[in-house]
Write a protein that holds these residues in place. Sequence first.
Motif, PDB file in Angstrom:
ATOM      1  N   ALA A 165       0.849  -1.210   0.000  1.00 40.93           N
ATOM      2  CA  ALA A 165       0.000   0.000   0.000  1.00 40.93           C
ATOM      3  C   ALA A 165       0.878   1.252   0.000  1.00 40.93           C
ATOM      4  CB  ALA A 165      -0.929  -0.013   1.208  1.00 40.93           C
ATOM      5  N   ALA A 166       1.980   1.214   0.761  1.00 49.17           N
ATOM      6  CA  ALA A 166       2.894   2.370   0.797  1.00 49.17           C
ATOM      7  C   ALA A 166       3.600   2.543  -0.540  1.00 49.17           C
ATOM      8  CB  ALA A 166       3.920   2.170   1.921  1.00 49.17           C
ATOM      9  N   MET A 167       4.065   1.420  -1.116  1.00 43.88           N
ATOM     10  CA  MET A 167       4.814   1.508  -2.374  1.00 43.88           C
ATOM     11  C   MET A 167       3.944   2.048  -3.512  1.00 43.88           C
ATOM     12  SD  MET A 167       7.847   0.894  -1.598  1.00 43.88           S
ATOM     13  CE  MET A 167       8.513   1.081  -3.232  1.00 43.88           C
ATOM     14  N   TYR A 209       4.202   8.979  -6.760  1.00 46.91           N
ATOM     15  CA  TYR A 209       4.790  10.319  -6.716  1.00 46.91           C
ATOM     16  C   TYR A 209       6.201  10.351  -7.314  1.00 46.91           C
ATOM     17  CZ  TYR A 209       0.895  12.219  -4.039  1.00 46.91           C
ATOM     18  OH  TYR A 209      -0.353  12.657  -3.667  1.00 46.91           O
ATOM     19  N   ARG A 210       6.904   9.189  -7.310  1.00 44.39           N
ATOM     20  CA  ARG A 210       8.269   9.154  -7.830  1.00 44.39           C
ATOM     21  C   ARG A 210       8.295   9.012  -9.350  1.00 44.39           C
ATOM     22  NH1 ARG A 210      12.766   5.821  -8.297  1.00 44.39           N
ATOM     23  NH2 ARG A 210      11.442   3.987  -8.356  1.00 44.39           N
ATOM     24  N   THR A 211       7.426   8.110  -9.873  1.00 46.63           N
ATOM     25  CA  THR A 211       7.527   7.776 -11.301  1.00 46.63           C
ATOM     26  C   THR A 211       6.232   8.024 -12.083  1.00 46.63           C
ATOM     27  OG1 THR A 211       6.726   5.520 -10.977  1.00 46.63           O
ATOM     28  CG2 THR A 211       9.088   5.864 -10.682  1.00 46.63           C
ATOM     29  N   GLY A 212       5.158   8.295 -11.373  1.00 45.03           N
ATOM     30  CA  GLY A 212       3.870   8.442 -12.067  1.00 45.03           C
ATOM     31  C   GLY A 212       3.192   7.106 -12.303  1.00 45.03           C
ATOM     32  N   PRO A 240      -5.943   1.092 -14.300  1.00 45.37           N
ATOM     33  CA  PRO A 240      -4.756   1.583 -15.017  1.00 45.37           C
ATOM     34  C   PRO A 240      -5.091   2.607 -16.102  1.00 45.37           C
ATOM     35  CG  PRO A 240      -5.228  -0.720 -15.580  1.00 45.37           C
ATOM     36  CD  PRO A 240      -6.138  -0.345 -14.460  1.00 45.37           C
ATOM     37  N   GLU A 241      -6.329   2.597 -16.603  1.00 46.67           N
ATOM     38  CA  GLU A 241      -6.697   3.516 -17.670  1.00 46.67           C
ATOM     39  C   GLU A 241      -6.559   4.981 -17.243  1.00 46.67           C
ATOM     40  OE1 GLU A 241      -8.559   1.365 -16.061  1.00 46.67           O
ATOM     41  OE2 GLU A 241     -10.694   1.903 -15.978  1.00 46.67           O
ATOM     42  N   VAL A 242      -6.549   5.219 -15.926  1.00 50.27           N
ATOM     43  CA  VAL A 242      -6.396   6.593 -15.435  1.00 50.27           C
ATOM     44  C   VAL A 242      -4.987   7.113 -15.747  1.00 50.27           C
ATOM     45  CG1 VAL A 242      -6.186   7.908 -13.284  1.00 50.27           C
ATOM     46  CG2 VAL A 242      -8.115   6.403 -13.616  1.00 50.27           C
ATOM     47  N   LEU A 243      -4.006   6.205 -15.686  1.00 51.66           N
ATOM     48  CA  LEU A 243      -2.625   6.626 -15.916  1.00 51.66           C
ATOM     49  C   LEU A 243      -2.195   6.458 -17.371  1.00 51.66           C
ATOM     50  CD1 LEU A 243      -0.916   5.225 -12.680  1.00 51.66           C
ATOM     51  CD2 LEU A 243      -1.885   7.494 -13.088  1.00 51.66           C
ATOM     52  N   ASN A 244      -2.865   5.558 -18.088  1.00 56.29           N
ATOM     53  CA  ASN A 244      -2.523   5.343 -19.515  1.00 56.29           C
ATOM     54  C   ASN A 244      -3.754   5.594 -20.354  1.00 56.29           C
ATOM     55  OD1 ASN A 244      -0.135   4.003 -18.440  1.00 56.29           O
ATOM     56  ND2 ASN A 244      -1.526   2.300 -18.048  1.00 56.29           N
ATOM     57  N   PRO A 245      -4.136   6.859 -20.532  1.00 53.39           N
ATOM     58  CA  PRO A 245      -5.403   7.093 -21.252  1.00 53.39           C
ATOM     59  C   PRO A 245      -5.321   6.635 -22.720  1.00 53.39           C
ATOM     60  CG  PRO A 245      -4.380   9.188 -20.514  1.00 53.39           C
ATOM     61  CD  PRO A 245      -3.432   8.073 -20.143  1.00 53.39           C
TER      62      PRO A 245
END
Length: 327
Positions: free
Chosen positions: A303-305, A311-314, A322-327
């Motif tokens: 959960a922490a990772m 925040y580190r890599t997006g 996952p569609e939120v990050l890879n539209p």
Amino acid sequence: MKKKILITRKYPEAGISLLREQGFDLTLWEKDRPMTPMELADLAKDHQALVCTLTDRIDRDFLGKCPHLDIISQFAVGYDNIDIASATRLRIPVGYTPGAMTEATADIAFGLMIAVARKMFFMHKTIISGQWGYFNPTGHLGMELTGKTLGIFGLGRIGFSLARRCKAAYGMKILYHNRTRNAEAEQALGAGFVDFNDLLAQSDILSVHCALTPETRQIFNQAAFKKMKPSAIFINTARGPVHHEGDLIEALREGRIRGAGLDVTDPEPMRPDNPLLSMENACVLPHVGSATMEARTQMSVLAAMNIIEFYRTGKVPHIVNPEVLNP
Ligand code: DGY
């Protein structure tokens, strides 16, 4: 500026330390109960990220009040407490913790299966109530598990682990019903894919490992219990609303099935006067499938990772939408 993270329960220290080491500003909810929806929304308004769990209602109402959240990180593999469609619409990634509790939960399902087959919880209660009389050659006889058929409803990681145990310990035949075929289980365990009705009709032990969805809600109801063998044992370590409690009680009382082992109920917590708790053929636990040091520690780390990597890599290593990050 430091990101503020709201941590909704006392989670294991391993994950909290990881977040602290990264310099996040943490708000820890120290009370020994979940927040009310109002407490949760009020506090979350002032934070960018949330670590939550199955007792937190992350519904449309909450998300409407907190659309600003960068990320929601769920401490659990199940996420039916979260309105994923709304989170996705708001472009909020939702992380979760798959895999961490696989062995722990399979152990609880395996343990419940044996406990029900041998009426262990009920026999324990007879000692407490002073009813341990003489050795009784015909009293409260159980059922042996060797050579029986295990049916798995929702064969993923946890179902696979249970099936592995049952095959190794008792040479059980494994059947399963899923939305999609599980080639690994078919190859490694000789598991046979059957339709739902055949799973009901052929299983000696039927163990539930699916997610709670509109399709699976109360799928184990009167009609389903009627199709099971009168000698069958029903196990649910997934989510309580997958079975209809009233119908289950009736099936047990009328001998439509032999017994039931539950780690999950609807509602949770179960009331102490629930009839299931005094039945000879039922064993109930208070949702402790993942309650081992190993599993809960690993869940807190995952959960922490999910937040740290976001925040580190997006990227969120274990993400529901996952569609939120890879539209
Ligand atoms: C889960 O992970 O979904 C369990 O129910 C709690 O660990």
